[in-house]
Design a protein around this motif. Sequence first.
Motif, PDB file in Angstrom:
ATOM      1  N   ASN A  27      -2.582  13.882   6.898  1.00 41.15           N
ATOM      2  CA  ASN A  27      -2.805  13.618   5.484  1.00 41.15           C
ATOM      3  C   ASN A  27      -3.334  12.212   5.239  1.00 41.15           C
ATOM      4  OD1 ASN A  27      -1.985  16.183   4.954  1.00 41.15           O
ATOM      5  ND2 ASN A  27      -0.038  15.652   4.009  1.00 41.15           N
ATOM      6  N   VAL A  28      -2.767  11.218   5.930  1.00 46.41           N
ATOM      7  CA  VAL A  28      -3.270   9.854   5.761  1.00 46.41           C
ATOM      8  C   VAL A  28      -4.710   9.766   6.253  1.00 46.41           C
ATOM      9  CG1 VAL A  28      -2.986   7.457   6.493  1.00 46.41           C
ATOM     10  CG2 VAL A  28      -0.992   8.807   5.862  1.00 46.41           C
ATOM     11  N   TYR A  29      -4.991  10.419   7.360  1.00 40.18           N
ATOM     12  CA  TYR A  29      -6.354  10.416   7.899  1.00 40.18           C
ATOM     13  C   TYR A  29      -7.329  11.048   6.906  1.00 40.18           C
ATOM     14  CZ  TYR A  29     -10.099  11.039  11.357  1.00 40.18           C
ATOM     15  OH  TYR A  29     -11.295  10.989  12.038  1.00 40.18           O
ATOM     16  N   TRP A  35       0.855  -1.190   0.000  1.00 38.74           N
ATOM     17  CA  TRP A  35       0.000   0.000   0.000  1.00 38.74           C
ATOM     18  C   TRP A  35       0.883   1.230   0.000  1.00 38.74           C
ATOM     19  CZ3 TRP A  35      -1.998   3.017   4.582  1.00 38.74           C
ATOM     20  CH2 TRP A  35      -1.239   2.804   5.735  1.00 38.74           C
ATOM     21  N   PHE A  36       0.310   2.354  -0.356  1.00 41.51           N
ATOM     22  CA  PHE A  36       1.056   3.606  -0.411  1.00 41.51           C
ATOM     23  C   PHE A  36       0.246   4.695   0.275  1.00 41.51           C
ATOM     24  CE2 PHE A  36      -1.694   3.560  -4.080  1.00 41.51           C
ATOM     25  CZ  PHE A  36      -2.108   4.860  -4.245  1.00 41.51           C
ATOM     26  N   HIS A  37       0.952   5.693   0.791  1.00 44.26           N
ATOM     27  CA  HIS A  37       0.267   6.804   1.459  1.00 44.26           C
ATOM     28  C   HIS A  37       1.191   8.002   1.532  1.00 44.26           C
ATOM     29  CE1 HIS A  37       2.531   6.327   5.244  1.00 44.26           C
ATOM     30  NE2 HIS A  37       2.374   5.024   5.097  1.00 44.26           N
ATOM     31  N   ASP A  38       0.626   9.148   1.859  1.00 46.58           N
ATOM     32  CA  ASP A  38       1.413  10.358   2.036  1.00 46.58           C
ATOM     33  C   ASP A  38       2.388  10.194   3.197  1.00 46.58           C
ATOM     34  OD1 ASP A  38       1.771  13.402   1.578  1.00 46.58           O
ATOM     35  OD2 ASP A  38       1.464  13.180   3.729  1.00 46.58           O
ATOM     36  N   HIS A  39       3.525  10.913   3.116  1.00 52.77           N
ATOM     37  CA  HIS A  39       4.553  10.766   4.151  1.00 52.77           C
ATOM     38  C   HIS A  39       5.177  12.109   4.516  1.00 52.77           C
ATOM     39  CE1 HIS A  39       7.116   8.189   6.556  1.00 52.77           C
ATOM     40  NE2 HIS A  39       6.586   7.127   5.991  1.00 52.77           N
ATOM     41  N   PRO A  68      -5.294  10.278   1.463  1.00 55.09           N
ATOM     42  CA  PRO A  68      -4.320   9.846   0.455  1.00 55.09           C
ATOM     43  C   PRO A  68      -3.608   8.542   0.840  1.00 55.09           C
ATOM     44  CG  PRO A  68      -4.078  12.177   0.907  1.00 55.09           C
ATOM     45  CD  PRO A  68      -4.942  11.609   1.991  1.00 55.09           C
ATOM     46  N   ALA A  69      -4.263   7.418   0.567  1.00 58.64           N
ATOM     47  CA  ALA A  69      -3.705   6.091   0.814  1.00 58.64           C
ATOM     48  C   ALA A  69      -4.430   5.117  -0.100  1.00 58.64           C
ATOM     49  CB  ALA A  69      -3.880   5.677   2.279  1.00 58.64           C
TER      50      ALA A  69
END
Length: 507
Positions: free
Chosen positions: A70-72, A58-62, A75-76
């Motif tokens: 941001n993940v909340y 999986w991918f998400h903002d970092h 963007p995931a």
Amino acid sequence: YAEAWFLPDAGDIPGGYATEGTWYEFFAQKAKALHGVEWAPGTATFQYPNTQRAATLWFHDHTLGMTRLNVYAGPAGFYILRGGPADAVFDSRTGRKAILPGPAPALADSPDAKYYEIPMAIQDRAFTRNGQLFYPDTRAYFDEYAGPYVPDSDVSPIWNPEFFGNTLIVNGRTWPFLDVEQRRYRFRVLNGCNSRFLILDFASIPGVRVWQIGSDGGFLPRPVNLQAKQQRLLLAPAERADLIVDFTTVSEGRFILRNVGPDEPFGGGEPQDDFDVADPRSTGRVMQFRVHRARAADPTTPPEYLQLPPVVRPSGGTRRRLALIELMSDFTDGPSEAHLGNVMGNPALGPATYHDREWASPVSENPSPGTVETWEFYNTTADAHPMHIHEVQFAVVNRQPIESEPDDNEGMTDNTSAHMASMRMSSGTVRAVGTPHPPEPNELGFKDTVIAYPDEVTRVRMRFTSAGQFVWHCHIVEHEDNEMMRPYRIGEVQPGQPTEMDARHGG
């Protein structure tokens, strides 16, 4: 990389504000040189070789310091790799290729398409009365502490040590339902929560049979029957599980998949015995399965006959000893920060000293390409932490009990600043005690996230290949955002990369 963040290409950003992180231009030039890709303002384009094992990724903002927000916000997503020798599964009865449940969702599917392989991202959220996402903007949400804040104390006004929403969502929908047939399904499950450990309880579905065939880094060496775990599956934030769920002998009707993990930080143990389970009216309910009669015979291979691809675990190499540290506040009962650090000496031979490092501290983990290392996570805190290392897949070696003792504040005066007092608590001693115990059966494949339990050292072994600068961190993203993340570098400093002084002052 967490300092390669960028803002939108917007016209309302005040003058004098940075619009990109320290590492953004470095990666932009790298993309141009390697792939001929020009990054336009407000964008970034990446290319991935996809040469690793087939796996549920999986991918998400970092973004540095605001990953939790941001993940909340959304963007995931899943990143599922297929193909290659590590995706070849056989039927042990015949030696021929096995049939796994499918198909999975794909672009251009018809609206009435039937799926038997389904990705499931489970997250917790909270909502305002008008349906907007709620996330606290004050520390008072966590422990009712209303100040003073830094620099007059050691408490940040906006950081909450953990966040637990009061609803569960699956693939973006709150408490959804899924129509299933009396047959086998393949579920790719992700714990995408910010802080919440999930314990999925399939035992609440009478007659169901559940097998785990894969984890973070692809297939396990052999299927694991969850019957041995009372049909329960523990997933830390960022962990994934590839499951075969068999509804063949489940009666027609409606059944709730439950969560019996805690509504608070997880420290290990068993539901009810060691912690209260999630609220059965809200966060104890994941989703509903509506079971119907099968439309046709099930052609898939029973999971007990699946011959999964071999897992060749790395061996040898050197050891690197690392510490997980919590700084307790002098102004409230909760923590002020969560840190990572290093252990000096060998805790197996006696008390060894640990000390913390901040994000801006110089890189201290610098393996060479092609080398194998065993990283030992000494958890001196009261909570379990899902430890995630970028760029590699690792093998879990073992866990062992430890004893740790933080330094006290002896010698501190009333005039000592809160920050300095907290810094004194960021060091101490640790030693290994007892006998190491092996990983769980569903940890015998490759992983990129592992649970480091309190009062234990968790050992993982990996081979480093790709030169560059990466990060390792706790995947409780509230912890990651307040210092429980460190940069590490594989190989030499890259030509043109920002210096550590640049990073400290311009990230």
